[in-house]
Design an enzyme around this catalytic site. Structure first.
Site, PDB file in Angstrom:
ATOM      1  N   GLN A   1      10.133  53.068  93.443  1.00 16.23           N
ATOM      2  CA  GLN A   1      11.092  52.315  92.620  1.00 16.23           C
ATOM      3  C   GLN A   1      12.521  52.746  92.965  1.00 16.23           C
ATOM      4  OE1 GLN A   1      11.209  49.842  90.397  1.00 16.23           O
ATOM      5  NE2 GLN A   1       9.038  49.371  90.604  1.00 16.23           N
ATOM      6  N   SER A   2      12.787  52.994  94.228  1.00 17.61           N
ATOM      7  CA  SER A   2      14.073  53.569  94.634  1.00 17.61           C
ATOM      8  C   SER A   2      15.269  52.636  94.414  1.00 17.61           C
ATOM      9  CB  SER A   2      13.994  53.953  96.110  1.00 17.61           C
ATOM     10  OG  SER A   2      15.279  54.273  96.603  1.00 17.61           O
ATOM     11  N   ASN A   3      16.239  53.124  93.627  1.00 23.01           N
ATOM     12  CA  ASN A   3      17.501  52.398  93.481  1.00 23.01           C
ATOM     13  C   ASN A   3      18.290  52.450  94.779  1.00 23.01           C
ATOM     14  OD1 ASN A   3      17.320  51.982  90.513  1.00 23.01           O
ATOM     15  ND2 ASN A   3      17.400  54.213  90.492  1.00 23.01           N
TER      16      ASN A   3
END
Ligand SMILES: *Cc1c(COP(=O)(O)O)cnc(C)c1O
Length: 333
Positions: free
Chosen positions: A76-78
C-alpha cells in the site's frame, strides 16, 4: 545552506499550510498548542511527503537522461503512488516492485493505493516476499528494461537517499519562514520516521539553521536504536551532499520514539485508530493507518504524559497517506 544549487522540478511551488488545531489541542487537555504542517496537501495525486523528495529525485533522473522510473515499496505504498503519479506527469514509464511485508497482504484487486497504481497506469508490478533485497530486485527490472533499449532510473524506497532528503531540509526552511510570518515561537517538531528521508532532512534543516527547535521522530517499524542509527547515517550522507554545513550535524539531533509501532509495520494499533478518529472528528483532517496515524498516536501519548511543558507550541508534520485508509475499512468499522 544553499539548496538552490541542486536541480529540482518545481513540484512544490507554494508553501503548504501551517494550521492551528485548537479543537484537537483542547481534546488533549488544552495544555499544549498543536499545529499541523499540511504536507498531506502537497501537489501530486492525493498529496503527501514523497512529492518534496521526488522534486529532487526526478530532476536527477531527467538530468541523467532517463525515460523510465523504477521504484519499490510496501503493497500500500504512498511512495509508489506518488512516484508513479509524477512519472505520468513527466511522460515517463513507471515500474513498481512491491514488498509483501505482511504475508498474504497483496491483493491484485486491492483498494487504496493499490487501486491507484492501476488507475494511474503502472507499466508493471512485481511482488516479492518480505525481507527481499529490494535494490537487487529493482536492478533485475532495470536490466530487463535496458535490454529493451529503455533508460531506467531507480528511485530507492521512499526516495530516502541524500538527494530525496533535500526535500525535507528545504521544508524545514519553509516552516521557519512560516513561524516568522505567523509570529509563532515553536518549541518542538514531531515527524513520522520510516525510510528516514523526512526525519533526516527535517533534523538537518532545523539544526543547521540554528533554529534551536528539536525534532522528534515517531517510528513506524524499527526499534529506537536501529532507527536512530538509520536516520543518522542518512543525515551524514545528506550533510556531505549539501557540502556547506560547517561542523556538520551531531547524532544528538536525531531522536526517535518506538513505543507506537505495535505488532509491526502497517499492522493496526488501538492508539492509531484513536488518533485517526480524534483528528477526523475534531479538525476534519484525515491521517493514515501506517504512518501519520501511528505518529499522531505518539504525539497524543507524549502530550498526555506531560512530555511537553505547559503552553508549548508543537508542530506535527502531516505526511499524508489517507488513500491507504480505504484498504483498512475493517479496522475502523
Ligand atoms: C513514506 C511516508 C512516511 C515516512 O517518511 P519517510 O521519509 O519514509 O520516513 C510518512 N507518512 C507517509 C504518509 C508516508 O507515505
Amino acid at each position: 545552506m544553499n539548496l538552490a544549487k541542486f536541480p529540482r522540478r518545481g513540484y512544490v511551488s507554494t508553501p503548504t499550510p501551517l494550521e492551528a488545531a485548537p479543537a484537537f489541542s483542547e481534546a488533549l487537555g488544552g495544555k499544549v498548542n498543536i499545529f499541523i504542517k499540511r504536507d498531506d496537501l502537497l501537489p501530486g495525486t492525493s498529496g503527501g511527503n514523497k512529492t518534496r523528495k521526488l522534486d529532487f529525485s526526478m530532476a536527477d533522473a531527467i538530468e541523467q537522461g532517463a525515460d523510465t522510473i523504477i521504484t519499490c515499496g510496501a503493497v500500500q505504498s504512498n511512495h509508489c503512488r506518488l512516484t508513479l503519479a509524477w512519472a505520468v506527469k513527466e511522460g515517463m514509464d513507471c515500474h513498481l516492485v512491491l514488498e509483501e511485508r505482511v504475508k498474504g497482504s497483496y491483493k491484485p484487486e486491492g483498494s487504496g493505493n493499490n487501486f491507484l497504481f492501476n488507475l494511474l497506469g503502472v507499466k508493471s508490478t512485481k511482488v516479492v516476499p518480505g525481507g527481499s533485497d529490494m535494490m537487487a530486485e529493482m536492478e533485475k527490472v532495470a536490466e530487463a528494461l535496458r535490454a529493451e533499449g529503455k533508460k531506467p532510473y531507480i528511485v530507492p524506497g521512499g526516495a530516502s537517499n541524500s538527494i530525496g532528503a533535500l526535500g525535507y531540509v528545504s521544508c524545514a526552511q519553509e516552516m521557519q519562514q512560516q513561524f516568522f510570518d505567523m509570529k509563532l515561537k515553536v518549541d518542538h517538531v514531531v515527524v513520522p520516521s520510516g525510510s528516514a528521508g523526512t526525519h533526516a532532512g527535517m533534523a538537518i534543516g532545523m539544526y543547521a539553521t540554528n533554529s534551536g527547535i528539536p525534532v522528534s521522530g515517531i517510528n513506524v517499524s524499527r526499534t529506537k536504536d536501529v532507527q536512530e542509527a538509520h536516520v543518522y547515517k542518512l543525515v551524514e550522507e545528506t550533510v556531505e551532499l549539501i557540502g556547506d554545513i560547517k561542523g556538520g550535524v551531531p547524532s544528538e539531533a536525531v531522536e526517535c520514539f518506538d513505543s507506537y509501532v505495535g505488532p509491526g509495520y502497517s499492522l493496526p494499533t488501538d492508539s492509531m485508530i484513536e488518533a485517526v478518529k480524534l483528528l477526523a472528528q475534531t479538525e476534519g483532517i484525515l491521517l493514515d493507518p501506517v504512518y501519520s496515524g501511528k505518529a499522531m498516536a505518539g504525539l497524543i501519548d507524549l502530550v498526555r504524559k506531560g512530555h511537553f511543558p505547559e503552553g508549548s507550541n508543537v508542530v506535527f508534520l502531516h505526511t499524508g497517506g489517507s488513500p491507504a485508509l480505504y484498504a483498512y475499512l475493517d479496522t475502523f468499522q
